[in-house]
Structures are given as C-alpha cells and as structure tokens.
Write a protein that holds these residues in place. Sequence first.
Motif, mmCIF file in Angstrom:
data_model
loop_
_atom_site.group_PDB
_atom_site.id
_atom_site.type_symbol
_atom_site.label_atom_id
_atom_site.label_comp_id
_atom_site.label_asym_id
_atom_site.label_seq_id
_atom_site.Cartn_x
_atom_site.Cartn_y
_atom_site.Cartn_z
ATOM 1 N N LEU A 1 39.104 26.493 30.010
ATOM 2 C CA LEU A 1 37.465 26.908 30.391
ATOM 3 C C LEU A 1 37.172 28.203 30.302
ATOM 4 C CD1 LEU A 1 34.579 25.901 31.223
ATOM 5 C CD2 LEU A 1 35.571 25.645 33.660
ATOM 6 N N ARG A 2 37.928 29.220 30.973
ATOM 7 C CA ARG A 2 37.580 30.494 30.974
ATOM 8 C C ARG A 2 37.653 31.031 29.749
ATOM 9 N NH1 ARG A 2 42.230 32.215 35.069
ATOM 10 N NH2 ARG A 2 41.342 30.491 35.978
ATOM 11 N N SER B 1 41.688 21.230 33.766
ATOM 12 C CA SER B 1 41.368 21.712 34.949
ATOM 13 C C SER B 1 39.928 21.724 35.263
ATOM 14 C CB SER B 1 41.899 23.559 34.767
ATOM 15 O OG SER B 1 41.294 24.113 33.927
ATOM 16 N N VAL C 1 36.688 21.099 36.451
ATOM 17 C CA VAL C 1 36.088 20.067 37.513
ATOM 18 C C VAL C 1 34.904 19.377 36.959
ATOM 19 C CG1 VAL C 1 35.225 19.860 39.678
ATOM 20 C CG2 VAL C 1 36.999 21.593 39.457
ATOM 21 N N THR D 1 34.472 24.865 36.902
ATOM 22 C CA THR D 1 35.449 25.651 37.289
ATOM 23 C C THR D 1 36.631 24.953 37.126
ATOM 24 O OG1 THR D 1 36.031 27.169 39.129
ATOM 25 C CG2 THR D 1 35.185 25.199 39.826
ATOM 26 N N ASP D 2 37.812 25.788 37.486
ATOM 27 C CA ASP D 2 39.165 24.930 37.480
ATOM 28 C C ASP D 2 39.419 24.633 38.856
ATOM 29 O OD1 ASP D 2 40.077 25.622 34.765
ATOM 30 O OD2 ASP D 2 40.274 27.799 35.454
ATOM 31 N N GLN E 1 40.743 26.411 41.695
ATOM 32 C CA GLN E 1 39.675 27.360 42.516
ATOM 33 C C GLN E 1 39.529 26.245 43.958
ATOM 34 O OE1 GLN E 1 39.870 29.981 41.483
ATOM 35 N NE2 GLN E 1 39.656 29.986 39.169
ATOM 36 N N PHE F 1 37.825 41.297 43.492
ATOM 37 C CA PHE F 1 38.370 40.796 42.369
ATOM 38 C C PHE F 1 37.815 41.819 41.416
ATOM 39 C CE2 PHE F 1 39.187 37.093 44.740
ATOM 40 C CZ PHE F 1 40.209 36.475 44.093
ATOM 41 N N GLN G 1 36.950 33.824 45.034
ATOM 42 C CA GLN G 1 37.809 32.967 44.322
ATOM 43 C C GLN G 1 37.102 31.968 43.560
ATOM 44 O OE1 GLN G 1 41.737 33.072 44.578
ATOM 45 N NE2 GLN G 1 41.101 32.236 42.607
ATOM 46 N N GLU H 1 35.556 32.520 40.045
ATOM 47 C CA GLU H 1 36.557 33.170 38.885
ATOM 48 C C GLU H 1 36.298 32.537 37.606
ATOM 49 O OE1 GLU H 1 40.929 32.802 39.468
ATOM 50 O OE2 GLU H 1 41.316 33.654 37.457
ATOM 51 N N THR H 2 36.429 31.291 37.553
ATOM 52 C CA THR H 2 36.153 30.629 36.108
ATOM 53 C C THR H 2 34.766 30.618 35.614
ATOM 54 O OG1 THR H 2 38.046 29.126 37.107
ATOM 55 C CG2 THR H 2 36.820 28.558 34.872
ATOM 56 N N LEU I 1 34.343 34.242 34.269
ATOM 57 C CA LEU I 1 35.197 34.472 33.113
ATOM 58 C C LEU I 1 34.580 33.896 32.050
ATOM 59 C CD1 LEU I 1 38.835 34.051 34.569
ATOM 60 C CD2 LEU I 1 38.011 36.139 33.447
ATOM 61 N N CYS I 2 34.117 32.641 32.149
ATOM 62 C CA CYS I 2 33.463 31.621 30.963
ATOM 63 C C CYS I 2 32.201 32.703 30.499
ATOM 64 C CB CYS I 2 33.263 30.527 31.532
ATOM 65 S SG CYS I 2 32.817 29.272 30.237
ATOM 66 N N VAL J 1 40.583 38.429 32.340
ATOM 67 C CA VAL J 1 41.201 37.928 33.554
ATOM 68 C C VAL J 1 40.539 38.389 34.782
ATOM 69 C CG1 VAL J 1 43.555 37.879 32.288
ATOM 70 C CG2 VAL J 1 42.802 39.830 33.447
ATOM 71 N N LEU K 1 42.857 39.648 41.679
ATOM 72 C CA LEU K 1 42.754 40.025 43.154
ATOM 73 C C LEU K 1 43.212 41.544 43.371
ATOM 74 C CD1 LEU K 1 41.867 39.196 46.091
ATOM 75 C CD2 LEU K 1 44.250 38.691 46.364
#
Lengths: 525, 525
Positions: A170-171, A195, A197, B18-19, B22, B41, B132, B135-136, B139-140, B394, B397
């Motif tokens: 996904l990312r 991964s 969701v 999101t993944d 997470q 982050f 947290q 994140e995804t 990034l996306c 990426v 953290l």
Amino acid sequence: MAAEQDPEGRAAARPLLTDLYQATMALGYWRAGRARDAAEFELFFRRCPFGGAFALAAGLRDCVRFLRAFRLRDADVQFLASVLPPDTDPAFFEHLRSLDCSEVTVRALPEGSLAFPGVPLLQVSGPLLVVQLLETPLLCLVSYASLVATNAARLRLIAGPEKRLLEMGLRRAQGPDGGLTASTYSYLGGFDSSSNVLAGQLRGVPVAGTLAHSFVTSFSGSEVPPDPMLAPAAGEGPGVDLAAKAQVWLEHVCAHLGLGVQEPHPGERAAFVAYALAFPQAFQGLLDSYSVRRSGLPNFLAVALALGELGYRAVGVRLDSGDLLQQAQEIRKVFRAAAAQFQVPWLESVPIAVSNNIDEEALARLAQEGSEVNVIGIGTSVVTCPQQPSLGCVYKLVAVGGQPRMKLTEDPEKQTLPGSKAAFRLRGSDGSLLMDVLQLAEEPAPQAGQELRVWPPGAQEPCTVRPAQLCEPLPSLAESRALVQLSLSQLSPEHRRLQSPAQYQVVLSERLQALVNSLHARASP
Amino acid sequence: MAAEQDPEGRAAARPLLTDLYQATMALGYWRAGRARDAAEFELFFRRCPFGGAFALAAGLRDCVRFLRAFRLRDADVQFLASVLPPDTDPAFFEHLRSLDCSEVTVRALPEGSLAFPGVPLLQVSGPLLVVQLLETPLLCLVSYASLVATNAARLRLIAGPEKRLLEMGLRRAQGPDGGLTASTYSYLGGFDSSSNVLAGQLRGVPVAGTLAHSFVTSFSGSEVPPDPMLAPAAGEGPGVDLAAKAQVWLEHVCAHLGLGVQEPHPGERAAFVAYALAFPQAFQGLLDSYSVRRSGLPNFLAVALALGELGYRAVGVRLDSGDLLQQAQEIRKVFRAAAAQFQVPWLESVPIAVSNNIDEEALARLAQEGSEVNVIGIGTSVVTCPQQPSLGCVYKLVAVGGQPRMKLTEDPEKQTLPGSKAAFRLRGSDGSLLMDVLQLAEEPAPQAGQELRVWPPGAQEPCTVRPAQLCEPLPSLAESRALVQLSLSQLSPEHRRLQSPAQYQVVLSERLQALVNSLHARASP
C-alpha cells in the motif's frame, strides 16, 4: 469473505475521470446528429505483460459498479461547459444531463479468466456518444486490475502452492486507490492476504499484520506497563508478570545459545512483552531491529517460552533485512534445537515470515526446495509491477450502425480488427487450451470435433484445427480467485513460463480475415 | 486556476487505508499504557529516483487534507474489532473513536521544493498511537506524488522550456486515484496541461484534448449532418455548407500535392468537417487514421482552408504513430508550401502535436534543435514512472518522550538517524545549492558566512563548509509549480543531469554524528 460494500468507492471512478477529448468528441457526435448511432467498442491489449504468454482479465466488478452509477451531475456538466466553446448549444448539455448506461451492453471475459492479445476483455455496445465517453474510465479500471492480477499470478506460480503470500505494498502504490486496487486484485491473482485494512473492509480481502520496527524501537526497557499480568490461556489459575517470566527464560535461552544475558536489547524485549500482552494468542516477533542473532532471536525465544508456559503458542517471527533465506535456515535450526532443549515441540514449526524488496528472482530463491521460509511479504514488486507498470489496454471502435470500422494507421501493430466479434476458446481432448479464435459475431460458433480453418494474425495462409468447448457470469471475488487457479492449470507448461518465447495463439476466422482484406483494399485504392 | 474543491477526495485516503500492523501496534501501545507518549517520525527516502541527483517533495496538500479529516467512523472501528482479538478491551475501541489529529504537528518541505536522501519530507510529531497510525496513508500520499512530480520535472528538463507538454496517461494509471494524483503532480512538475477532466474539475489543472481515431473511423462519409451550415467567424454574412466548401478546397489541395482527389478517405474528411462544425475556433486534425500523407494531411488542409475562408484558423494537427519527428518535419514543409500557394500565412505555424509511447529518449529526439514538433503528449512514461515505479519512502521513529530512537538492523543502508532533527539547505554566494545539513533540533542554526564542521554520511572524518541561507508556508499548486522551476534552476548542472554520478551531499552535524556513534556503541557492547 465479507460482502463487498463501498458506497464511497464510486467516488474513485466518476464520469469526469476521463480524457477531455471524450467530451469534445461527444460534442462533435452530437453536432453531427450521431449521438445515438449504435456503436460497438472492444477493450483489449496487444501484448501479454512481463514477457509471458498469458494475462488475467480483471477489474470487471469495478466496471460494473461504475457503469451502474454513471450519471453526470450538474457540477460535472457545468465544468464541461466551462472548458467547451462558450457558444455551445445548451441542448448538448441537456443531453449530457440525461445520460446513463441503461442502453449500454457489456460482454466481458469472466473476472479472473485467461486473456490473450487481441481478444476483447470487454465488448461495449450502445449509443455512440455514451460508449465513447466510457473509454477512459473503463481502460483505467481494467488495465491496472488485470496487470496486477497477472503479476500476482506469476508470483504465485514462482512461489508454488505452499508458501503463504502477503501483499503489503500500500505505501508504495501509485495513489490511494491504486493501493486498494492492488490489494484486491493481487488477492484475486493468488495472494493469501493483504496488509491493507481498507481492502479488508471494502472488498473482503483477508488482512494480516503484526508489528514494525518503530514499535520495537519505541521501547527502551524502562517503561512500566499499567498491567504487566497475563492470565493463562486456559483461563484458570493466577496471572503472572510476563516481563519477569521472560527475564527468567532469557537466562536459560542465553545459556543455551552461548550469549551473555546483557546482549539482547532490553527495549526490544520490552516491546515483545508489550505485544504479547496485547496478543497472547498471536504473538509474533520482528527480529531485526538491532541484531537478529544476538538480540531479536533470544528475546523472541524468551517471550515465546514464557508465553508457552502459560499455554500460548507464538505464531511467527519476521525478518526484514539481510540474507533472508540463510537467516531462515539458521533460525529454523535454532528453533529445532531449542524445542528439544526446552521440550516444547511446537517451537520447531513456528512460521518464519520474510519481507524486504522481494522480486521474482528473490522469490524464486526463497521458494526453493528445502527453504524454511513460510510466509513471504511482497510490496513494491506486486503493486507497482516494476517489470512493466502498464498493461497498455486499448478501446477501439469496431462497428457503427452495424457497419465494421477499422483503423489502418502508420504502424501495422496499431491496426484494429473490424466488426462486432465473438471469441471462442478451443480446447484439446484433455481440456488444455489450444488457441482462441476471433470471428464475426454473425458467424456460426465452432463445433467440437469439427475441423475449422483459421488465420494466425498476419499469416499468408490459413491453417486447420479440430477442437473440443466454452463461457460464464459475474462471480464473487473468491469464486473468481478459484477460477484463476483453474485457468492457470489449463495453460500448457510452455505458456505458463514467465518469459515465454512460445506465445499462445489467437487466430482469425476465414470471414474475419476476408473482411480485413476487403477494408484494406478499400482504403488503399 | 480554479479553486481546489474535493469533498469526495477525502474518500480516497481514509484512516483505514493503512496496514493492519498499524492497528495491531496501536493496541500494543495502548495495552502498554503508551498511547499518548510524545513521539516523532520522519518521512524520507534513501536514494533519488531514476538514477538522478534530485527529487521534488510533493503530496503535502493531500496529506493536509487527510490529516484535517482524520477520524475513525463507527464502521471503521467495528471492522478493526472484527480483525483484532475478540477479548480486546472495549476501552481501546473507545480510544480509537476519540482520535483525531488535533495534537499532531507536521513540519514539511514546501510543496515542489527539492528533496534529497535522508532529509525529511515530513516530520510528524504527536501522541505515539496516532502518529503510528498515520504512517501508511502519509507514505502512500507522499511517495507517488513526489515520484511523479520528479518524473515530470525530468521530462521538462529534457523537453526544454518551449515545447508544450500534455499529460495524457489516465488510462494507463495504476487505479483511478493514481490517475488523479499523476495529473495533479505532473502539472506541478512542469507539464502544461492534462487530458484528465477530473484533475481540471477538482485540482484546477488546465485540461486539453481534441479527438481520437474512433471519432475519425466512426464516419464513413455517407452521413448527413442535421445542420451542415457554418456562419463566418465575424458573425456577419450568410452561413456556408462546410462539407461542400471543403470538397472544393480538396481539389485544389490534391492538385497542389499531386494526389488524386479520390485518395483522401471520405469518412475521415466527414469526421474533420463534423469536428470543425462543433469547434470552428479550435479545429484540430488527427492525421493518421488511414494514411497521413495521402489522406489525413489533404483532408486536414481542405477543411482548414475552408474554415480559413470563413475567418477561422485551425489550431493544430496530431500524429499518433510512425516516425513522429520525421513526419513533423515533412508536415511543416507542406504547411509552408501550402501557406505560400494559397496565400494563408497562418497555416505555416499551425502547431504540430505528437503522441505514442514517448519516453525520455524519444522526447529528447523530439525536442532536438530544429524540431517542428510543438506539443508533446505523454502518457505511460509520465504516470507510471516505468524507470522506477516507486520512490521507496520510509517513515521512521526518531524520538519518543524526547529520547532519540534508532533502528540498527542487518543492512547498514536501512539504519536510521536518531533524534528530532532540523535540516538546513546551504547555499553559495551565487545562490546555488551547496549541500543539506541534518542536525539535532536543539542545535543552533548554521550562520551565513560562518565555518561549519559537518559529516558526510559514513565518513571517517568531518569536513568544513562556509555557506550563505533558508524555508516557506503551504502555497497554491500554481505557486508550488513556480517553485519547482525556481528549485530546478538552483541545481548545479551536474546535479541536474538525469543520470548523475555526482550525488548532492546531505551531511550530518557534529552532534548528530556523535549521537549516532553513541547509540551504536550502546547497542553493540
């Protein structure tokens, strides 16, 4: 499989998700009095992706969702008015407001079936103006879905049936919806889970995931959990302080592995304990935040053995850097030795998951005979299809008002095949695929056992075949996925090769070839 | 530029995009009592894409939109509950329901500015659990936008400032939203317009487009338009039958070109007339549906000259197959000769547009000195970024509770730089970029004219530099686009090379290097 529900998904593909020239041509057709002429388009690709000999048809469910909801809203029409000539007849915009797909017919290869060059994935017929407007969104919805499903199927062929494949790209996806499409269609193509969701929520794809390095590195070891106690799995007896129990096990583990008890990082261990407290039934360790051998592995074993004492079994470890295959082999050895040493047989077979830029080549290595890797997470390589990031589908007019249409153009490869067509998939007596035949829709269907004269594209002479059968409706994603497995099994070994010099044959019927010849002759006096 | 308005755009990036890990980590943090620990982050990439020495930061506007709307709905929380352990404390789900980004701070490189490896594009700080979860989606939203903006900027550098570049890759995009992102950020990166109507409607990108082969081939020449008459451009005098007038001009044109008057395809001419009736002020011919020289070009000239007689000027021709450069040169010659022959000077400079799988190499040829090509349409190569379809950003953290965090891992390249940081861009006295310095946030900022000791990553010794200045707020897409042009001009010629052996330097401050050393020493006793 949860039901597919996505009221907002429609927002992704809207009527204005199209090229401006579709709207300018619409005005052109309308001004010429041809908006309602009966037209037929075919959506197909010209070459199988990734150098292979097959592709999978996919994206049909998204097309159906799009077509059902197709309707230009006032704001859409106003925007079009703002980019078309100011003196455009208002009646044209009234016509746009009235459009829907109630007069459009779509025939399609079933979701997940094999598709070959030149054979239509979609045949779209209806009023000229509407079916022209549909070109870009349908291409957008079919091309990438088919590409990613094909890519996933290739990765599944490489991995073999046993390895579990997790899509986690996904990312790296090209946009949020690209991610959703990738997760849906890599599952279709043979991955076990994603991964993503949202793909679980909206498309019913099984989702999976545990923890990342940030979770591990966020702990220093000095944190005090509000509730450090964990009850036994059986639910009886008093709870125990999991961190304290893991500390005891750490001494045994370090002695067994020949490590100093100070070597494993205390923050990593605290993270594992925290994760185990939240997921005692599904504890997994991410081993490479500091050092796999000197920290990740002993910390994992300490926490897994502490959990084991309470009746819980760890469900896996994950590696995300270094030589994944070699580490997996070493870790399996350590698991076997520790299982024997501490008399916990289940530890032997704790699944080992790996990830880190895994492409086709790396996957082949991880899937080799004797590999101790059980789960493989693939991101960029499956979602962005780096070997070929676009399938290059096209959508070509083949008939208007019942008359065949053909584009000749300067590139022979970009020529189109005229006329409303039917495609038949010929099979041998053992059920394996022989070839696809494209013929005119009005021709009688080929018959099993009867000899058939056909033309390979560009051939000077026809050849004959004697085949044996054929098609299906719109199934669920899970059914389509089963169809993918079935489809792939019908390919001959040489067509299943991922770099295939032997391309599957798509041939023309005699009458279709004759029509091509006559249109050529007419255009080149 | 229309205002950016996209109520439905929020649907594309939702909290559950999101993944799963997470969400599992969120539960882990919550169970460990750490949900509200202050964390930071950094989002960055490790290598410039496409073998070049620069990238552009983009996607910030989508991130801001996403963060403002971030909120888990009941259906989202219910779905998470269905995939987390059944005995999860309900208070965790209550916590999820209460989340938003009101306590999250994002510092970012301005949209469109130059970005280099290791320098954060985003610095995201706030409660550990929330940052947290971000994140995804972050990034996306950032990775692909930055990739496609960088790709577009490279294509603009190759094309030079004069050629008009049209993005037309929607049909090849990886998903509908990938298409919208591609159109938006290729405009940011230096393209002039897009074929994507939705990008015009939602993002204010200028849209362009005329007609496709299907429009041309849909006409046979026997169609009878309901209203064949066109009034003069000046609006005075009687209308004329445009098809009849074009037929008259065709005879002159064929005689001039040495062609038989039967050679040009009557359907193609009918299509041009139909398009001209709808767009008399913006007539463009697509020349290669049958044969450019024997059909497309004479038909275009006949219709353009007929329009010219009424006071309208054709705005262009387009080629989509064959040797585009050579054909453009030949067509320009024909235009010049016809302009002289028929005494219509404007015909000389009718823009020539080309398209057909144009990549960096093909673009360089089309943009060479003396090329008669004016407009270049690029699809697949700009939107799918086939040279490298993912930027590989990426999100790491770097600090929790004010304490620096670092991932060591098995791959030195995957190690992270610890601590909350600030980045400064050092310039020489002529304003050109020298290097970026990463330092700890608490260090004093470098001063112009003062000597500075810095560490190139992985170096054994520091070096010294003496620089000259620095940063900005969130601008409009058009302003960001202007910044892109400015940014690129500040790159030295060797860093602007598209395959650059000389990478732009990103260096560490002395204190940051010391912190790295100390954390290494602590983890490797």
